[in-house]
Design an enzyme around this catalytic site. Structure first.
Site, short mmCIF file in Angstrom:
data_model
loop_
_atom_site.label_atom_id
_atom_site.label_comp_id
_atom_site.label_asym_id
_atom_site.label_seq_id
_atom_site.Cartn_x
_atom_site.Cartn_y
_atom_site.Cartn_z
N ASP A 72 0.82 -1.21 0.00
CA ASP A 72 0.00 0.00 0.00
C ASP A 72 0.85 1.26 0.00
O ASP A 72 2.08 1.20 0.15
CB ASP A 72 -0.95 -0.02 1.21
CG ASP A 72 -0.26 -0.38 2.52
OD1 ASP A 72 0.99 -0.40 2.57
OD2 ASP A 72 -0.96 -0.64 3.51
N ASN A 140 -7.60 -2.46 14.33
CA ASN A 140 -8.98 -2.79 13.96
C ASN A 140 -9.06 -3.98 13.00
O ASN A 140 -10.10 -4.23 12.40
CB ASN A 140 -9.68 -1.56 13.35
CG ASN A 140 -9.05 -1.11 12.03
OD1 ASN A 140 -8.09 -1.72 11.56
ND2 ASN A 140 -9.58 -0.06 11.43
N HIS A 142 -7.25 -4.36 10.22
CA HIS A 142 -6.95 -4.13 8.81
C HIS A 142 -5.63 -4.79 8.42
O HIS A 142 -4.71 -4.91 9.23
CB HIS A 142 -6.98 -2.64 8.43
CG HIS A 142 -5.85 -1.79 8.89
ND1 HIS A 142 -6.00 -0.73 9.76
CD2 HIS A 142 -4.53 -1.80 8.56
CE1 HIS A 142 -4.83 -0.14 9.94
NE2 HIS A 142 -3.92 -0.78 9.24
N GLU A 147 -9.63 -1.71 5.28
CA GLU A 147 -10.32 -1.38 6.52
C GLU A 147 -11.55 -2.28 6.70
O GLU A 147 -12.02 -2.91 5.74
CB GLU A 147 -10.75 0.09 6.47
CG GLU A 147 -9.59 1.08 6.42
CD GLU A 147 -8.92 1.30 7.77
OE1 GLU A 147 -8.97 0.39 8.63
OE2 GLU A 147 -8.34 2.37 7.96
C1 GLP Z 1 -0.44 0.55 8.52
C2 GLP Z 1 -0.10 -0.28 7.29
C3 GLP Z 1 -0.32 -1.75 7.52
C4 GLP Z 1 0.32 -2.17 8.83
C5 GLP Z 1 -0.32 -1.41 9.97
C6 GLP Z 1 0.23 -1.80 11.34
O1 GLP Z 1 -1.77 0.91 8.59
N1 GLP Z 1 -0.82 0.12 6.15
O2 GLP Z 1 0.21 -2.49 6.44
O3 GLP Z 1 0.18 -3.54 9.02
O4 GLP Z 1 -0.08 -0.04 9.76
O5 GLP Z 1 1.38 -1.06 11.60
P1 GLP Z 1 2.42 -1.38 12.72
O6 GLP Z 1 3.21 -2.54 12.25
O7 GLP Z 1 3.26 -0.13 12.83
O8 GLP Z 1 1.65 -1.66 13.96
#
Ligand code: GLP
Length: 245
Positions: A72, A140, A142, A147
């Site tokens: 993404d 949440n 995702h 989402e």
């Molecule tokens: C973002 C990314 C996700 C990731 C998530 C969790 O929203 N788009 O791909 O998994 O954050 O992030 P973290 O690993 O910093 O908790």
């Protein structure tokens, strides 16, 4: 509590998780030097990238023939913005290994870009499909930026970020108003097409997410639950994330 038998759960220290995933990638690259890697951003995979860089430095692995596809990207950040996922990938991995930059793909909404989102899934397919996909998870549920409410059949698409995601990710920005409200993300179907998936879930703030992922319920309210339908998923969790199991 009923746990799904399809997904493998490994509870390890963060360090062990990073090494285990690095080892899996290293053995894949030995077997298939031109493997297709599906890469994630966020704090969860940073330690894995550090281990991959170390392995490259001692010539244990080479990325010379690797192609990568990121999950993404935010929409609306200027090129080279330190919170853009392109910047993140360059700084955490690509600039430190011998991957060929033109073989690293990050989805974009720019119609002139080779990674224009409408072509992204075809590009992955044409490359032979993702051999190994790394995922993190949002609080949440995702995955990538899919989402709650996202269609399980979704391909790469434009996303309106939820308030909770904007809040979670605001820690990386000066203030919450700087966090983009839109992103482009591989869809849930795009992710499910990967041949092998690992999902990293660490820290107390992910304990609820892990608990919900381990329930048998498959629902678009919790996008990561679709992973129950894939038969080659390993959840790598630490003790803190597993504290509610
Ligand atoms: C973002 C990314 C996700 C990731 C998530 C969790 O929203 N788009 O791909 O998994 O954050 O992030 P973290 O690993 O910093 O908790």
């Amino acid at each position: 509590m009923l746990y799904n038998i399809n997904m493998e759960l490994k509870i390890l220290s963060k360090n062990e998780i990073n090494l285990a995933i690095k080892d899996e990638i290293a053995s894949l690259l030995r077997r298939k030097p031109n493997a297709i890697l599906g890469l994630a951003t966020g704090s969860s995979p940073v330690g894995v990238y550090e281990e991959l860089v170390k392995a490259y430095q001692v010539r244990d692995i080479s990325f010379n023939e690797v192609t990568s596809f990121n999950l993404d990207e935010y929409i609306g950040l200027e090129k080279g913005h330190p919170q853009s996922y392109r910047y993140f990938m360059d700084n955490n991995l690509f600039n430190h290994v011998n991957i060929i930059k033109s073989k690293t793909h990050i989805p974009s909404i720019d119609k002139n870009s080779e990674d224009y989102f409408e072509k992204y899934d075809n590009r992955i397919k044409d490359a032979g499909g993702i051999d190994f996909q790394i995922l993190g998870i949002g609080s949440n549920g995702h995955i990538a930026f899919n989402e709650p409410g996202t269609d399980f059949n979704s391909l790469t698409h434009i996303v309106d970020l939820k308030e909770s995601t904007i809040k979670d990710n605001s820690r990386f920005f000066n203030n919450i108003n700087e966090v983009p409200t839109k992103a482009v993300s591989m869809g849930l179907k795009s992710i499910m097409n990967a041949k092998r998936i690992v999902i990293i879930i660490t820290g107390k703030n992910k304990a609820n997410a892990l608990k919900r992922l381990m329930s048998k319920e498959i629902t678009t309210d919790f996008p990561a639950s679709i992973l129950n339908r894939h038969n080659k998923v390993t959840i790598y969790a630490d003790q803190d994330a597993a504290s509610l199991l």
